[in-house]
Design a protein around this motif. Structure first.
Motif, short mmCIF file in Angstrom:
data_model
loop_
_atom_site.label_atom_id
_atom_site.label_comp_id
_atom_site.label_asym_id
_atom_site.label_seq_id
_atom_site.Cartn_x
_atom_site.Cartn_y
_atom_site.Cartn_z
N TYR A 130 62.96 37.38 40.69
CA TYR A 130 63.18 37.21 39.33
C TYR A 130 62.21 36.38 38.68
O TYR A 130 61.43 36.76 37.68
CB TYR A 130 64.58 36.75 38.95
CG TYR A 130 65.59 37.60 39.31
CD1 TYR A 130 65.56 38.94 38.87
CD2 TYR A 130 67.02 37.18 39.55
CE1 TYR A 130 66.82 39.65 39.38
CE2 TYR A 130 68.18 37.90 39.67
CZ TYR A 130 67.91 39.23 39.68
OH TYR A 130 68.89 40.09 39.79
N ASN A 131 62.05 35.23 39.20
CA ASN A 131 61.15 34.22 38.59
C ASN A 131 59.69 34.24 38.64
O ASN A 131 59.08 34.32 37.78
CB ASN A 131 61.41 32.76 39.25
CG ASN A 131 62.88 32.48 38.98
OD1 ASN A 131 63.45 32.50 37.98
ND2 ASN A 131 63.23 31.53 39.93
N TYR A 132 59.29 35.12 39.95
CA TYR A 132 57.89 35.56 39.96
C TYR A 132 57.38 36.98 39.36
O TYR A 132 56.44 36.79 38.64
CB TYR A 132 57.77 35.60 41.47
CG TYR A 132 56.37 35.52 42.10
CD1 TYR A 132 55.32 34.27 41.72
CD2 TYR A 132 55.42 36.62 42.08
CE1 TYR A 132 54.14 34.45 42.08
CE2 TYR A 132 54.35 36.53 42.36
CZ TYR A 132 53.56 35.58 42.46
OH TYR A 132 52.10 35.29 42.83
N VAL A 133 58.20 37.73 39.39
CA VAL A 133 57.67 39.07 39.16
C VAL A 133 58.04 39.52 37.67
O VAL A 133 57.45 40.21 36.98
CB VAL A 133 58.22 40.31 39.95
CG1 VAL A 133 58.13 40.05 41.29
CG2 VAL A 133 59.75 40.52 39.50
N THR A 134 58.96 38.99 36.86
CA THR A 134 59.34 39.11 35.56
C THR A 134 58.48 38.43 34.41
O THR A 134 58.12 37.22 34.87
CB THR A 134 60.83 38.83 35.34
OG1 THR A 134 61.04 37.48 35.44
CG2 THR A 134 61.57 39.85 36.10
N ARG A 135 58.41 38.88 33.51
CA ARG A 135 57.44 38.43 32.18
C ARG A 135 58.46 37.39 31.78
O ARG A 135 59.60 37.64 31.79
CB ARG A 135 56.73 39.31 31.50
CG ARG A 135 55.91 40.36 32.27
CD ARG A 135 55.17 41.29 31.18
NE ARG A 135 54.10 42.24 31.96
CZ ARG A 135 53.10 41.89 32.24
NH1 ARG A 135 52.40 40.59 31.80
NH2 ARG A 135 52.16 42.71 32.79
N ASP A 136 57.73 36.45 30.85
CA ASP A 136 58.41 35.54 30.21
C ASP A 136 59.62 36.21 29.09
O ASP A 136 59.16 37.24 28.43
CB ASP A 136 57.55 34.79 29.24
CG ASP A 136 56.84 33.79 30.21
OD1 ASP A 136 56.89 33.55 31.31
OD2 ASP A 136 55.77 33.37 29.49
N GLY A 137 60.86 35.61 29.54
CA GLY A 137 61.94 36.23 28.41
C GLY A 137 62.60 37.67 29.02
O GLY A 137 63.54 37.89 28.15
N ALA A 138 62.12 37.78 30.11
CA ALA A 138 62.68 39.18 30.52
C ALA A 138 63.41 39.21 31.70
O ALA A 138 63.88 40.30 32.27
CB ALA A 138 61.16 40.34 30.61
N ALA A 139 63.53 37.99 32.33
CA ALA A 139 64.31 37.88 33.48
C ALA A 139 65.67 38.19 33.46
O ALA A 139 66.14 38.92 34.40
CB ALA A 139 64.17 36.33 33.95
N SER A 140 66.40 37.93 32.31
CA SER A 140 67.71 38.43 32.14
C SER A 140 68.00 39.74 32.21
O SER A 140 69.15 40.28 32.33
CB SER A 140 68.39 37.87 30.97
OG SER A 140 67.62 38.12 29.68
N ASP A 141 66.98 40.68 31.80
CA ASP A 141 67.09 42.07 31.58
C ASP A 141 66.82 42.90 32.95
O ASP A 141 67.04 44.11 33.12
CB ASP A 141 66.07 42.58 30.72
CG ASP A 141 66.37 41.95 29.16
OD1 ASP A 141 67.56 41.61 29.09
OD2 ASP A 141 65.60 42.14 28.53
N VAL A 142 66.27 42.37 34.04
CA VAL A 142 66.14 42.72 35.37
C VAL A 142 67.18 42.70 36.29
O VAL A 142 67.45 41.30 36.72
CB VAL A 142 64.69 42.30 35.91
CG1 VAL A 142 64.21 42.96 37.25
CG2 VAL A 142 63.60 42.46 34.85
N GLN A 143 67.54 43.64 37.16
CA GLN A 143 68.68 43.38 37.84
C GLN A 143 68.20 43.69 39.42
O GLN A 143 67.15 43.97 39.45
CB GLN A 143 69.71 44.42 37.64
CG GLN A 143 70.26 44.29 36.51
CD GLN A 143 71.16 43.02 36.15
OE1 GLN A 143 71.84 42.58 36.90
NE2 GLN A 143 71.05 42.48 34.83
N ALA A 144 68.88 43.11 40.36
CA ALA A 144 68.34 43.15 41.80
C ALA A 144 68.40 44.44 42.18
O ALA A 144 67.42 44.92 42.91
CB ALA A 144 69.36 42.41 42.53
N GLU A 145 69.31 45.33 41.71
CA GLU A 145 69.36 46.90 42.02
C GLU A 145 68.16 47.27 41.75
O GLU A 145 67.57 48.27 42.37
CB GLU A 145 70.44 47.50 41.42
CG GLU A 145 71.84 46.86 42.08
CD GLU A 145 72.39 45.75 41.52
OE1 GLU A 145 71.52 45.24 40.74
OE2 GLU A 145 73.58 45.07 41.97
#
Length: 499
Positions: free
Chosen positions: A354-369
């Motif tokens: 999450y912390n490495y591949v998501t852009r700023d402010g988008a981490a909460s929108d990305v799911q593990a699935e």
């Protein structure tokens, strides 16, 4: 696990070659850690039970080290003309059922008390659920068979990483050898009490603290060594530094600025400036380590010799401060590995992703699935650009470069390299003629094998043998992959292997 990240010692036992019984277990901690054949036993008071077949260990067994002929027989006698096997090991036709929570000594005795070539070498052997590390030792002297053979063995869980215990096992074996030579600690029955005390402390203190300092009471054995101390400490194991090539990309795994701050705090003189606390080469190299630049580019940017930059990076890699990745391009090809299931099972890996591949402010929108699905769709025959378009990757939420790099450094993905191979006669351009023509303002004739007419430089032709991939060739030739492919297509007779 034992202390910290060190593996736990499950048991320690002292094996010995008995002049009548052959290989036996003399002492062990815990006392019932080792299970033997029903005809061959031991106790922690030095007693042993003898088997029925005395002919399994003939009186004429020979010990010999190298080509020294003066070592002779275990029993005195005329010197033999040939060297026979050191130990005649027993064979028991009866099937023996052993408990899985005990060490099967009968299965490993051939390596615990081994042949001559394995003496004073570190040995690791698996049996049941245990991994046994040992350092067999033979001492020549006035013994029952002119030699005293023993082995202090350490047992661990079979899945434990025991590399850090290698120096400890070897050190214990060497110390016991010196104590036997100087005081007869192992061969004397009075030595069993200090031996048991030492073994118990090794197990408890190394498991609890990762180090121990043991005081041996040898008053009854040697007045000069009445009080002998043994100090042992476990250290993390670091493998040999890897070779670093010019095309490798160093990726940071720690915060270098925080590391520099901590190093300054360890110095008592507060007035020492920060810029002299670190090696000057490391300090300049780290300024250009942006997880994108490859080694040769870092050397050019820092204006430091490439060999010196490689040495600095090997130092960082040795201590786990960096990992090595490939040069990222959208024309690269990758394939998913079975380790992608770790992303599904391990929460800490999901958080790091999450912390490495998501852009700023988008981490909460990305799911593990979603991350797992994207990794599983990466196929060997498609470039990254084709994969992005086919799977409609939202590049506003996910940084594609960091997504791929994260997969590579955590072994979720494997880079499929392209190896150009020359399959026909080479057209080698005349480099000197081309240089002279350019200096005179002339152009090469159409019949010349110049770079513009399908000719390749000799150095480039030598790299088209199938052992150099495109990343390496691009860095050496200082050209991008598209330019090289145009030159190869113009030359012809060049095929590509993807491995």
């Amino acid at each position: 696990m034992g202390c910290g990240t060190f593996p736990k010692i499950e048991a320690i036992f002292l094996a010995q070659f008995h002049p009548d019984l052959g290989p036996i277990v003399r002492l062990s901690v815990p006392e019932d850690a080792v299970e033997l054949d029903e005809n061959r036993g031991y106790n922690n008071n030095g007693g042993t039970s003898r088997g029925d077949d005395d002919s399994r260990y003939p009186e004429s067994s020979v010990v010999s080290f190298g080509n020294s002929s003066h070592l002779g027989l275990f029993h005195g006698g005329e010197q033999p003309t040939e060297v026979v096997e050191l130990i005649k090991r027993p064979t028991n036709p009866k099937a023996v059922t052993l408990r899985s929570d005990k060490i099967d000594f009968n299965a490993i005795q051939a390596l615990v008390i081994p042949k001559l070539t394995l003496f004073e070498k570190l040995i690791t052997v698996n049996t049941g659920r245990f991994k046994v590390m040992c350092y067999p030792v033979a001492i020549l002297g006035n013994y029952a068979r002119n030699a005293f053979i023993f082995n202090m063995c350490f047992a661990f869980d079979i899945n434990a990483d025991t590399k850090c215990f290698g120096p400890v096992v070897k050190r214990v074996g060497c110390l016991l050898k010196e104590l036997e030579i100087s005081s007869g600690l192992l061969s004397d029955e009075d030595g069993e009490r200090p031996l048991m005390s030492m073994m118990r402390q090794l197990v408890t203190k190394l498991n609890d603290h990762g180090e121990c300092q043991i005081e041996l009471d040898l008053k009854g054995l040697s007045q000069s060594l009445a009080s002998t101390g043994i100090s042992i400490k476990l250290f993390p194991y670091y493998g040999s530094p890897r070779d670093i090539a010019p095309y490798h990309v160093p990726v940071r795994t720690i915060d270098f600025e925080m590391a520099k701050l901590k190093s300054v705090q360890t110095v008592s003189q507060a007035d020492i400036p920060d810029d002299i606390m670190w090696d000057l080469v490391l300090d300049r190299v780290m300024k250009h380590m942006d997880n994108v630049n490859h080694v040769r580019r870092i050397a050019l940017l820092t204006k430091i010799r490439e060999e010196t930059v490689v040495l600095a990076l090997r130092h960082l890699d040795y201590y786990g401060c960096i990992v090595l990745a490939d040069i990222f391009q959208f024309g690269n090809i990758y394939e998913a590995q079975y380790q992608i299931m770790d992303l599904y099972r391990q929460a800490w890996l999901q958080r790091e992703c999450y912390n490495y591949v998501t852009r700023d402010g988008a981490a909460s929108d990305v799911q593990a699935e979603e991350l797992l699905r994207l990794y599983s769709t990466i196929q060997k025959r498609k470039t990254v650009a084709e994969w992005v378009l086919e799977n409609e990757v939202d590049v506003e939420r996910i940084d594609v470069r960091r997504f791929i790099v994260f997969g590579v450094i955590h072994q979720l993905l494997r880079r499929v390299h392209c190896y150009p191979v020359l399959c026909g006669p080479a057209k080698v351009c005349d480099e000197e003629r081309s240089v002279v023509a350019e200096d005179n303002g002339e152009t090469a004739s159409p019949g010349d094998d110049s770079p513009g007419n399908g000719g390749l430089e000799k150095r480039l032709v030598e790299m088209l043998d199938g052992t150099h991939h495109m990343d390496e060739i691009c860095v050496v030739e200082e050209k991008d992959a598209a330019t090289l492919r145009q030159e190869f297509d113009s030359h012809g007779n060049i095929e590509y292997m993807y491995l």
